[in-house]
Motif scaffolding. Structure first.
Motif, PDB file in Angstrom:
ATOM      1  N   MET A 158       0.941  -1.025   0.002  1.00 21.43           N
ATOM      2  CA  MET A 158      -0.212   0.060   0.143  1.00 21.43           C
ATOM      3  C   MET A 158       0.981   0.966   0.440  1.00 21.43           C
ATOM      4  SD  MET A 158      -2.542   1.424   3.017  1.00 21.43           S
ATOM      5  CE  MET A 158      -1.108   1.897   3.706  1.00 21.43           C
ATOM      6  N   ARG A 159       0.310   2.453  -0.919  1.00 23.32           N
ATOM      7  CA  ARG A 159       1.002   3.451  -1.016  1.00 23.32           C
ATOM      8  C   ARG A 159       0.562   4.288   0.361  1.00 23.32           C
ATOM      9  NH1 ARG A 159       0.866   5.793  -6.698  1.00 23.32           N
ATOM     10  NH2 ARG A 159      -0.785   4.622  -6.929  1.00 23.32           N
ATOM     11  N   ILE A 160       1.153   5.188   1.321  1.00 22.95           N
ATOM     12  CA  ILE A 160       0.912   5.420   2.307  1.00 22.95           C
ATOM     13  C   ILE A 160       1.082   6.911   1.704  1.00 22.95           C
ATOM     14  CG2 ILE A 160       1.503   6.365   4.391  1.00 22.95           C
ATOM     15  CD1 ILE A 160       1.282   3.571   3.945  1.00 22.95           C
ATOM     16  N   PRO A 161      -0.509   7.600   1.591  1.00 24.18           N
ATOM     17  CA  PRO A 161      -0.628   8.865   1.199  1.00 24.18           C
ATOM     18  C   PRO A 161       0.017   9.907   2.429  1.00 24.18           C
ATOM     19  CG  PRO A 161      -2.510   7.941   1.218  1.00 24.18           C
ATOM     20  CD  PRO A 161      -2.035   7.251   1.539  1.00 24.18           C
ATOM     21  N   PRO A 162       0.340  10.952   1.331  1.00 21.27           N
ATOM     22  CA  PRO A 162       0.788  12.422   2.189  1.00 21.27           C
ATOM     23  C   PRO A 162       0.012  12.342   3.413  1.00 21.27           C
ATOM     24  CG  PRO A 162       0.515  12.959   0.290  1.00 21.27           C
ATOM     25  CD  PRO A 162       0.210  11.708   0.712  1.00 21.27           C
ATOM     26  N   GLN A 163      -1.334  12.889   3.480  1.00 19.03           N
ATOM     27  CA  GLN A 163      -2.439  13.278   4.244  1.00 19.03           C
ATOM     28  C   GLN A 163      -2.713  12.368   4.392  1.00 19.03           C
ATOM     29  OE1 GLN A 163      -4.282  17.221   2.934  1.00 19.03           O
ATOM     30  NE2 GLN A 163      -5.665  15.971   3.666  1.00 19.03           N
ATOM     31  N   ALA A 164      -3.470  11.802   6.039  1.00 18.80           N
ATOM     32  CA  ALA A 164      -4.345  10.807   6.476  1.00 18.80           C
ATOM     33  C   ALA A 164      -5.639  11.398   6.074  1.00 18.80           C
ATOM     34  CB  ALA A 164      -3.384  10.459   8.564  1.00 18.80           C
ATOM     35  N   PRO A 165      -6.157  10.407   6.483  1.00 15.96           N
ATOM     36  CA  PRO A 165      -7.710  10.205   6.299  1.00 15.96           C
ATOM     37  C   PRO A 165      -7.909  11.074   7.510  1.00 15.96           C
ATOM     38  CG  PRO A 165      -6.767   8.754   6.162  1.00 15.96           C
ATOM     39  CD  PRO A 165      -5.844   9.166   6.659  1.00 15.96           C
ATOM     40  N   PRO A 166      -9.670  11.995   7.061  1.00 18.34           N
ATOM     41  CA  PRO A 166     -10.174  12.092   8.327  1.00 18.34           C
ATOM     42  C   PRO A 166     -10.560  11.048   9.222  1.00 18.34           C
ATOM     43  CG  PRO A 166     -11.830  13.179   6.579  1.00 18.34           C
ATOM     44  CD  PRO A 166     -10.076  12.097   6.297  1.00 18.34           C
ATOM     45  N   LEU A 167     -10.097  11.246  10.605  1.00 19.08           N
ATOM     46  CA  LEU A 167     -10.881  10.461  11.605  1.00 19.08           C
ATOM     47  C   LEU A 167     -12.722  10.960  11.743  1.00 19.08           C
ATOM     48  CD1 LEU A 167      -8.642  10.480  14.074  1.00 19.08           C
ATOM     49  CD2 LEU A 167      -8.299   8.995  12.497  1.00 19.08           C
ATOM     50  N   PHE A 168     -13.875   9.563  11.797  1.00 20.24           N
ATOM     51  CA  PHE A 168     -15.202   9.523  12.182  1.00 20.24           C
ATOM     52  C   PHE A 168     -15.680   9.089  13.537  1.00 20.24           C
ATOM     53  CE2 PHE A 168     -14.492  10.378   7.869  1.00 20.24           C
ATOM     54  CZ  PHE A 168     -15.562  11.064   7.618  1.00 20.24           C
ATOM     55  N   ASN A 169     -14.869   8.948  14.165  1.00 12.15           N
ATOM     56  CA  ASN A 169     -14.587   9.130  15.629  1.00 12.15           C
ATOM     57  C   ASN A 169     -14.936  10.023  17.102  1.00 12.15           C
ATOM     58  OD1 ASN A 169     -12.277  10.575  16.275  1.00 12.15           O
ATOM     59  ND2 ASN A 169     -11.361   8.833  16.669  1.00 12.15           N
ATOM     60  N   HIS A 170     -16.323  10.688  16.539  1.00 12.90           N
ATOM     61  CA  HIS A 170     -17.006  12.099  17.195  1.00 12.90           C
ATOM     62  C   HIS A 170     -17.729  11.272  18.151  1.00 12.90           C
ATOM     63  CE1 HIS A 170     -15.019  13.959  14.111  1.00 12.90           C
ATOM     64  NE2 HIS A 170     -14.752  14.762  14.663  1.00 12.90           N
ATOM     65  N   THR A 171     -18.260  11.588  19.608  1.00  8.65           N
ATOM     66  CA  THR A 171     -18.796  11.719  20.316  1.00  8.65           C
ATOM     67  C   THR A 171     -20.461  12.622  20.054  1.00  8.65           C
ATOM     68  OG1 THR A 171     -18.294  12.365  22.397  1.00  8.65           O
ATOM     69  CG2 THR A 171     -17.409  10.110  21.740  1.00  8.65           C
ATOM     70  N   PRO A 172     -21.206  12.418  20.744  1.00 11.02           N
ATOM     71  CA  PRO A 172     -22.301  13.383  21.046  1.00 11.02           C
ATOM     72  C   PRO A 172     -21.476  14.710  21.094  1.00 11.02           C
ATOM     73  CG  PRO A 172     -23.217  11.382  20.963  1.00 11.02           C
ATOM     74  CD  PRO A 172     -22.549  11.204  21.344  1.00 11.02           C
ATOM     75  N   GLU A 173     -21.032  14.684  22.394  1.00 13.98           N
ATOM     76  CA  GLU A 173     -20.039  16.009  23.478  1.00 13.98           C
ATOM     77  C   GLU A 173     -19.376  16.723  22.425  1.00 13.98           C
ATOM     78  OE1 GLU A 173     -22.380  13.046  25.415  1.00 13.98           O
ATOM     79  OE2 GLU A 173     -20.519  12.427  24.583  1.00 13.98           O
ATOM     80  N   SER A 174     -18.386  15.325  21.738  1.00 11.34           N
ATOM     81  CA  SER A 174     -17.256  16.302  20.947  1.00 11.34           C
ATOM     82  C   SER A 174     -17.821  16.496  19.966  1.00 11.34           C
ATOM     83  CB  SER A 174     -16.562  15.059  20.446  1.00 11.34           C
ATOM     84  OG  SER A 174     -16.734  14.404  19.356  1.00 11.34           O
TER      85      SER A 174
END
Length: 713
Positions: free
Chosen positions: A1-17
């Motif tokens: 796998m080629r490693i992109p120069p920018q990481a993907p966004p995260l979708f680990n939010h909580t209602p509070e965050s």
């Protein structure tokens, strides 16, 4: 796998965050705005010390802003959806307050007066910012009028969110006996829930896009089709008042600003410029389509007459709205030997999507590499690969340039293809993170998501697509995604599809043409019985001894599909779009404010449709015109396509011109595909759209190809 120069966004939010992150975003942007005001005065104001910091703050905010608001449309958690709506509300309020900051406006106005020598995109940014302040209420005198305008803006934001929330929730159902669904395919019935108690012996028939379409297309009992059609037209009763209040408030706000209507306010910044231009275009198209619509309707009536009389019944001369899909299907199967459901067996969602991506790779010089399993763990900053997606359904791709284009990283593509509870119904492409140029001149890469409502595969069948779904939902919507991915603008505000609305659909509409090319259809097709041994066995069970179909769709079926194009996408199809476009203008361009306050929008919706399409509704059965409130599901007019739905027809002119002038001879011409990528898609909204078209075509666009395709030249 080629490693992109920018990481993907995260979708680990909580209602509070979600809520706390939104507040932090707002506070960070506000600090930048305050700092500009505190350190720069009118005499020293320049593009570099005023507009550039504001644009850079907007760039950074949009990295997170869209994702925080995205959960409301895709999350399976009601708590996350509610928090996301609250985030949207907070951001709307913030955007409204920024638009009313007179201290910022004075600095921007000072920069405009200095008339600095700027590049094209920066000049456009300055002009748009200046105009936006005026349109956000600063053209009004401080005091009661300005406060009223602010109140209206905030109320409209609330109404839009409530409208969409209602559409995202369960759209309801009808309980029907299996006998009432005679004609509806058995595999559709097999998936329906079974009733108990007062619904014992009945099936739960959902009122979603897919099931309503199946009933109207196949149910033999016209009374059942009527019941499904009318119930579906009334499934969001609370949205009737929401829609009406929104139209009234928009009109009031536009008149406060000195415009004659909301349409005049909105169109000022579009290619069409004025309501007169739009109304003239729609009226001319309507007059050209009128005769073709009558001819198509007469053909449908004759088929109905023959069918009704074959059942020993008397044809009463009426052709109803709930008859159209059913009898068009009869013509397609009879005259054209083109059964859309049968043809769908060659277009499974998984295989068709894979080939579609390969077509875009060859045409635009891209490479799509899916990120799965441990590869996700490697890319996730949290170390948990599931944090890179918002639901297990979602596929994630890293997108790269091919070798000829330099091999660099392009961005991320997400495919979220199946319907589920809590997810918005419909089909769209959503920019999750824009591309833009950072302060240090490096790129922030985009992320874009194709969000659809296709049926899930079963153990016996994959998700199968009708040809119009391949055309209008896959190729069209992913066309927006490609636009998002390959755009290279300096500012997030102009990234990708952030063009004027009456141009923005053209790139995607142009790509629909590939789905009408025999070679493309061949390459896209693969009969589902070849996909796996399990699917082959399932196919064989219901094949009743027939030989296995060819792996690719046969030539005669392609010929039938192409031959029937005028029936599926002819005058009545375009009259239906015309109905939406004219209604959109009607509610956004009343002659005076009292007219919109007193307008019965349900009646106007149904009367206009009858006038244009000539199909009968319950009104001919003495039930009046208030039988169904279609506007309660008209999400385009409530959102960014307000006074803009005409754009689907208007931009089709540009789409047809580009395809027929450049790609018709060879749709897979790699040189032209890449020229199109660099001259049109890369520009996003960063320059005047007419300049973009003129540069690509070598001349100004014209309407000949559009009218020729419709047989109206």
């Amino acid at each position: 796998m080629r490693i992109p120069p920018q990481a993907p966004p995260l979708f680990n939010h909580t209602p509070e965050s979600i809520v706390s992150n939104t507040k932090h975003l707002i506070e960070a942007s506000r600090k930048v705005h305050d700092q500009v005001v505190q350190t720069i005065n009118i005499d020293s104001a320049t593009f570099t010390n005023v507009l550039l910091p504001l644009a850079q703050a907007e760039n950074v905010r949009q990295i997170e802003e869209t994702i925080l608001c995205f959960y409301k449309d895709v999350s399976s958690s009601s708590q996350l959806r509610d928090a996301s709506r609250e985030a949207r509300k907070l951001l709307n309020s913030f955007h409204s307050s920024v638009g009313m900051r007179e201290d910022l406006f004075k600095l921007v106005h000072a920069v405009v007066k200095k008339n600095e020598d700027l590049d094209t995109e920066s000049r456009l940014l300055l002009e748009r910012n200046h105009k936006d302040f005026m349109r956000d209420g600063l053209g009004l005198p401080a005091g009661a009028q300005r406060e009223r305008f602010k109140e209206i803006r905030e109320r409209i934001s609330e109404l839009k969110m409530e409208f969409q929330k209602n559409r995202n929730e369960d759209s309801g159902c009808i309980w029907l006996h299996p006998s009432e669904l005679d004609g509806v395919p058995e595999d559709v019935l097999a998936e329906l829930g079974k009733g108990s108690g007062e619904n014992e012996g009945k099936l739960r028939f959902p009122l979603d896009y897919s099931h309503v379409g199946e009933a109207l297309r196949y149910a033999k009992d016209s009374e059942i089709r009527k019941r499904v059609f009318i119930t579906n037209a009334n499934k969001y009763p609370e949205n009737v008042q929401i829609f009406s209040e929104t139209m009234v408030l928009r009109d009031e706000a536009a008149r406060l600003l000195g415009y004659s209507s909301h349409a005049a306010f909105r169109l000022e910044a579009k290619m069409a410029k004025t309501p007169e231009t739009v109304n003239s275009f729609l009226a001319d198209l309507g007059s050209r389509l009128k005769e073709g619509g009558k001819m198509e309707l007469e053909e449908l009536k004759q088929v109905k007459k023959k069918y009704v009389e074959s059942r020993g019944e008397v044809f009463d001369g009426h052709f109803f709205l709930w008859d159209e899909s059913f009898y068009r299907g009869k013509i397609l199967e009879g005259e054209y030997k083109s059964d859309g459901r049968k043809i769908s067996e060659w277009f499974s969602l998984e295989a068709t999507t894979k080939t579609m991506l390969e077509i875009f790779e060859r045409l635009f010089g891209l490479a799509f590499e899916e990120i799965v399993g441990n590869e996700r763990d490697e890319l996730a900053r949290s170390g948990r690969g599931n944090d890179l997606i918002w639901h297990d359904d979602v596929q994630l791709f890293a997108v790269w340039d091919d070798v000829e284009e330099g091999g660099g990283f392009v961005g991320y593509l997400y495919l979220d293809l199946f319907a589920r509870e809590g997810k918005s119904q419909g089909f769209s492409n959503n920019n999750l993170q824009p591309g833009f140029t950072r302060d240090d001149e490096t790129r922030h890469y985009p992320a874009t998501a194709l969000v659809c409502s296709f049926d899930r595969p079963t153990s016996k069948k994959p998700s199968l697509l009708w040809h119009y779904e391949v055309t209008m939902y896959l190729f069209h919507e992913l066309g927006h995604g490609i636009h998002d991915l390959v755009a290279k603008t300096r500012y997030a505000r102009f990234h990708g599809t952030m063009t004027v609305i009456d141009f923005g659909e053209a790139p995607s509409q142009m790509l629909e043409n590939w789905c009408w090319q025999p070679k493309t259809l061949k390459s896209l097709s693969k009969h589902y019985s070849y996909l796996s041994p399990e699917y082959f066995e399932a196919w064989k069970e219901q094949a009743e001894g027939e030989p296995q179909p060819p792996e690719q769709i046969p030539d005669q079926k392609i010929e039938a599909l192409l031959g029937a194009r005028h029936l599926s996408f002819g005058a009545l199809f375009h009259l239906r779009m015309l109905h939406l476009g004219i209604f959109d203008m009607m509610v956004h361009e009343p002659p005076n404010h009292e007219a919109i306050e007193n307008m019965n929008m349900t009646v106007e919706w149904n009367k206009l449709r009858k006038e244009l399409m000539q199909l009968d509704g319950p009104e001919v059965l003495s039930e009046g015109y208030e039988w169904g409130a279609g506007q309660a599901d008209f999400g385009h007019a409530m959102n960014e396509y307000d006074a803009g739905y005409y754009g689907y027809l208007y931009s089709q002119v540009f789409a047809d011109d580009m395809f027929h002038s450049v790609f018709e001879k060879d749709p897979m011409d790699r040189a032209e595909g890449r020229r199109y990528r660099h001259l049109v898609l890369e520009k996003g909204g960063g320059q005047d759209e007419m300049a973009t078209l003129t540069e690509f075509l070598g001349r100004k666009p014209h309407m000949e190809a559009f009218y020729r395709r419709l047989g109206l030249a």
